[in-house]
Design a protein around this motif. Structure first.
Motif, PDB file in Angstrom:
ATOM      1  N   UNK A 160       0.835  -1.201   0.000  1.00 40.30           N
ATOM      2  CA  UNK A 160       0.000   0.000   0.000  1.00 40.30           C
ATOM      3  C   UNK A 160       0.868   1.249   0.000  1.00 40.30           C
ATOM      4  N   UNK A 161       1.888   1.222   0.864  1.00 45.39           N
ATOM      5  CA  UNK A 161       2.773   2.387   0.985  1.00 45.39           C
ATOM      6  C   UNK A 161       3.467   2.674  -0.343  1.00 45.39           C
ATOM      7  N   UNK A 162       3.881   1.613  -1.025  1.00 52.96           N
ATOM      8  CA  UNK A 162       4.595   1.803  -2.294  1.00 52.96           C
ATOM      9  C   UNK A 162       3.625   2.229  -3.398  1.00 52.96           C
ATOM     10  N   UNK A 163       2.416   1.621  -3.381  1.00 53.75           N
ATOM     11  CA  UNK A 163       1.424   1.966  -4.409  1.00 53.75           C
ATOM     12  C   UNK A 163       1.075   3.457  -4.332  1.00 53.75           C
ATOM     13  N   UNK A 164       0.983   3.961  -3.100  1.00 59.05           N
ATOM     14  CA  UNK A 164       0.674   5.385  -2.930  1.00 59.05           C
ATOM     15  C   UNK A 164       1.797   6.274  -3.463  1.00 59.05           C
ATOM     16  N   UNK A 165       2.986   5.698  -3.601  1.00 58.47           N
ATOM     17  CA  UNK A 165       4.135   6.518  -3.980  1.00 58.47           C
ATOM     18  C   UNK A 165       4.667   6.172  -5.364  1.00 58.47           C
ATOM     19  N   UNK A 166       3.799   5.644  -6.207  1.00 57.23           N
ATOM     20  CA  UNK A 166       4.257   5.272  -7.550  1.00 57.23           C
ATOM     21  C   UNK A 166       4.863   6.471  -8.281  1.00 57.23           C
ATOM     22  N   UNK A 167       4.151   7.617  -8.204  1.00 53.39           N
ATOM     23  CA  UNK A 167       4.647   8.802  -8.899  1.00 53.39           C
ATOM     24  C   UNK A 167       6.003   9.215  -8.345  1.00 53.39           C
ATOM     25  N   UNK A 168       6.095   9.151  -7.036  1.00 53.47           N
ATOM     26  CA  UNK A 168       7.342   9.553  -6.381  1.00 53.47           C
ATOM     27  C   UNK A 168       8.510   8.670  -6.829  1.00 53.47           C
ATOM     28  N   UNK A 169       8.225   7.374  -6.957  1.00 54.45           N
ATOM     29  CA  UNK A 169       9.279   6.464  -7.437  1.00 54.45           C
ATOM     30  C   UNK A 169       9.648   6.830  -8.874  1.00 54.45           C
ATOM     31  N   UNK A 170       8.632   7.210  -9.664  1.00 47.89           N
ATOM     32  CA  UNK A 170       8.886   7.674 -11.031  1.00 47.89           C
ATOM     33  C   UNK A 170       9.774   8.909 -11.031  1.00 47.89           C
ATOM     34  N   UNK A 171       9.512   9.821 -10.107  1.00 45.84           N
ATOM     35  CA  UNK A 171      10.323  11.048 -10.023  1.00 45.84           C
ATOM     36  C   UNK A 171      11.772  10.697  -9.680  1.00 45.84           C
ATOM     37  N   UNK A 172      11.925   9.818  -8.675  1.00 43.15           N
ATOM     38  CA  UNK A 172      13.291   9.435  -8.275  1.00 43.15           C
ATOM     39  C   UNK A 172      14.038   8.828  -9.461  1.00 43.15           C
ATOM     40  N   UNK A 173      13.347   7.978 -10.203  1.00 44.11           N
ATOM     41  CA  UNK A 173      14.012   7.363 -11.363  1.00 44.11           C
ATOM     42  C   UNK A 173      14.330   8.421 -12.414  1.00 44.11           C
ATOM     43  N   UNK A 174      13.424   9.389 -12.598  1.00 49.30           N
ATOM     44  CA  UNK A 174      13.685  10.467 -13.561  1.00 49.30           C
ATOM     45  C   UNK A 174      14.916  11.268 -13.141  1.00 49.30           C
TER      46      UNK A 174
END
Lengths: 391, 223
Positions: free
Chosen positions: A282-296
């Motif tokens: 759940x915690x990771x699903x809520x932060x999908x965009x954030x993970x995308x930003x980190x990868x960007x």
């Protein structure tokens, strides 16, 4: 290490979720440690049984008594040094929640066979002189604030051991146990004269078991066989075995207890694994965009995987540490818990070992890592465009 | 010298086994220090083109060369490392991380460098000063206005001094005043710091700030 502040920030962002997940891990580790401690205590009891003691009971069941006349015949068998009658009294002091194990025994022989119950000579003599006398372990004495000379009454839950009035006992001695020398010895027993039980019940009571001390432990099988052969064709055939075998059989009467406890521990751990995995997902699903930003920004897939695993690991660390601390403080207190304590009070060594603590801590970390692996791997695999599309 | 060189790029997505051509034979060159606006109706492929230049997506065919590196030759790990050094990305919705302060947001890309914590903090503070937010270092995104959030995002994009700044509709979520401030800031970065900027926008007034305007329609450059 540079990522640690970022991980901590995320964990602090939702303190209720982080704390409840860590507490779920802590609860499972506490339960795991408690169950393992009980299993270890049972194991200790079995392992540390004396090799020169045999226990004789009715071959059919412990519920069938043996004639008192057997005692003299047992004592006459070569290799037998001493014999004592021992009957499980199942007496209850005031209320079942006050339960402690109590036995009617041939006190003189019994105390000689069990030197680990250390009674000062004066108290021992007083006990042997007093028909209503009894000896109680230090733990039970402290539990009820008893001292030598105190009088109390107790009634058995076994119908044949009951009489019109409860049995009255005089505390003649408080025995000590040296847990360094005899770690499996319990300090909660109450021992009184079999003769008192016999006379109090109108001379109806026989022997529950015979505790037999032998001179040479290596001859135990032969002596046991000889004893059983002696009573083979009687009305009360016997089964004689070493104390360790008797205790093991006694424990296994309730089924394979160790297996049952292990299974419960495993089920609890697995449940917590699922709960933690769900929370992490759940915690990771809520932060999908954030993970995308980190990868960007240039965070590699591996680094993102480590970030998510790092969060899981920290939850496991916190949960494990709390669980171990709870276990360290709480498990020795379990015998004081109402009802539950009654079942545990007889167990010696009811405290977690450093090895178990390390094992529990390792389990917490493994559970957390396993729980975090799926969301971490999904983060690792996800493409940036997919992650940013979920905005 | 070209900072960005896109050659015959084609990008096809598969949607339920149907091919969807998003970019079809695009070629574009952006010189060092240039400011290019990519315009076009929604769905004409400008964001996809920006993603290809940023190395966060790969073309189906053709080549993308940025700061002298042909991106198709890099594996995922190398591409991530390359991105951290060469690309500053500005999103339409700022995409700040809610749990970090402005200073920490800007420090984030520097975590991938060998700088010490003090150096990272100094550089992040300098970048925030440059965008006029030196008094907001300890503020979280929820404590900032939209315009301020976008300026933090710009500071985060420039803190590593990348070869190219890529902005995907940077004023799309801002009010007129904040949009004007953001465009002014991008203009300053272009004029005074000679930053190469590629900006996707649907707003003609925003596009006017760029030196060059290119138009995409249905995946094809039309102007």
């Amino acid at each position: 290490m540079k990522l640690l502040p970022l991980i901590l920030k995320h964990l602090r962002h939702n303190p209720v979720r982080t704390a409840s997940t860590a507490l779920a891990v802590a609860a499972s580790i506490f339960l795991f440690c408690a169950l393992e401690t009980i299993i270890a205590a049972i194991d200790w009891g079995l392992k540390s049984a004396s090799a020169n003691r045999l226990v004789m009971r009715h071959s059919v069941s412990l519920q069938f008594p043996l004639p008192l006349a057997y005692k003299a015949r047992i004592a006459g068998v070569p290799g037998v040094r001493r014999v004592a009658t021992s009957n499980w009294f199942f007496g209850v002091y005031q209320d079942i929640k006050n339960f402690f194990p109590n036995f009617a025994v041939d006190a003189e022989d019994y105390l000689a066979i069990y030197p680990e119950y250390e009674l000062p000579e004066a108290q021992r003599s007083e006990l042997l002189r007093t028909l209503k006398g009894c000896a109680v372990g230090r733990d039970t004495a402290e539990r009820f604030g008893w001292k030598a000379g105190d009088v109390f009454s107790m009634e058995s839950r076994i119908p044949t051991y009951r009489k019109a009035e409860p049995f009255e006992f005089v505390i003649c001695g408080i025995y000590e146990v040296d847990l360094e020398k005899n770690p499996s010895t319990t300090g909660s027993l109450m021992l009184f004269h079999h003769k008192y039980l016999y006379e109090g019940t109108g001379q109806r009571v026989q022997a529950g078991t015979y505790i037999i001390e032998i001179a040479d432990p290596e001859k135990a099988p032969a002596i046991a066989q000889a004893l059983d052969a002696m009573f083979e064709n009687s009305d009360a055939p016997t089964k004689t075995e070493t104390e360790a075998a008797f205790r093991a059989g006694f424990v296994s009467m309730g089924g394979n207890l160790a297996l049952l406890l292990h299974t419960i521990g495993l089920a609890v751990t697995f449940t917590i694994l699922l709960v933690t995995a769900n929370t992490m997902s759940m915690a990771v699903r809520e932060r999908r965009t954030e993970i995308g930003i980190l990868k960007t920004l240039g965070f590699s897939d591996r680094r993102v995987l480590l970030l998510v695993l790092g969060e899981a690991l920290l939850i496991g660390l916190a949960g494990g540490a709390i669980g171990i601390a709870l276990g360290w403080v709480g498990i020795p207190l379990l015998p004081r818990v109402p009802f539950l304590g009654d079942a545990l009070r007889g167990f010696p060594r009811l405290y977690p070992t450093p090895q178990l603590a390390a094992y529990g801590f390792g389990t917490a970390l493994l559970v957390a890592l396993a729980a975090g692996f799926a969301p971490a791997f999904l983060s690792y695999r996800a493409r940036i465009t997919q992650l940013l599309r979920s905005l | 010298m070209a900072t960005v060189e896109v050659r015959d790029v084609r990008k096809v997505y598969l949607r339920d086994s149907q091919e969807l051509v998003v970019l079809d034979g695009i070629s574009i060159v952006v010189a060092e220090g240039d400011f290019v606006a990519l315009m076009g109706p929604s769905g004409s492929g400008e964001t996809t083109l920006l993603n290809l230049i940023a190395g966060i997506d790969r073309p189906t065919a053709g080549t993308v060369t940025v700061a002298g590196t042909e991106l198709s030759r890099l594996g995922e790990g190398d591409l991530a490392r390359w991105r951290s050094r060469n690309v500053g990305f500005i999103f339409q919705f700022y995409n700040l991380i809610p749990v970090l302060t402005a200073l920490e947001q800007v420090e984030l890309p520097l975590l991938l460098t060998s700088l010490s914590r003090r150096e990272r903090r100094e550089r992040a503070a300098t970048a925030l000063k440059l965008v006029g937010l030196s008094d907001r270092l300890g503020h979280y995104p929820r404590q900032l206005s939209g315009g301020q959030e976008q300026r933090v995002a710009i500071a985060r994009a420039i803190v590593t001094d990348p070869a190219v700044l890529l902005a995907d509709e940077p004023t799309g979520d801002l009010d007129a005043r904040s949009a004007a401030e953001t465009l002014e800031l991008l203009g300053t970065l272009h004029r005074e710091f000679r930053k190469t900027i590629v900006m996707v926008t649907h707003d003609p007034r925003a596009a006017e700030k760029a030196r060059v305007q290119r138009h995409l329609e249905k995946g094809v450059l039309v102007g």
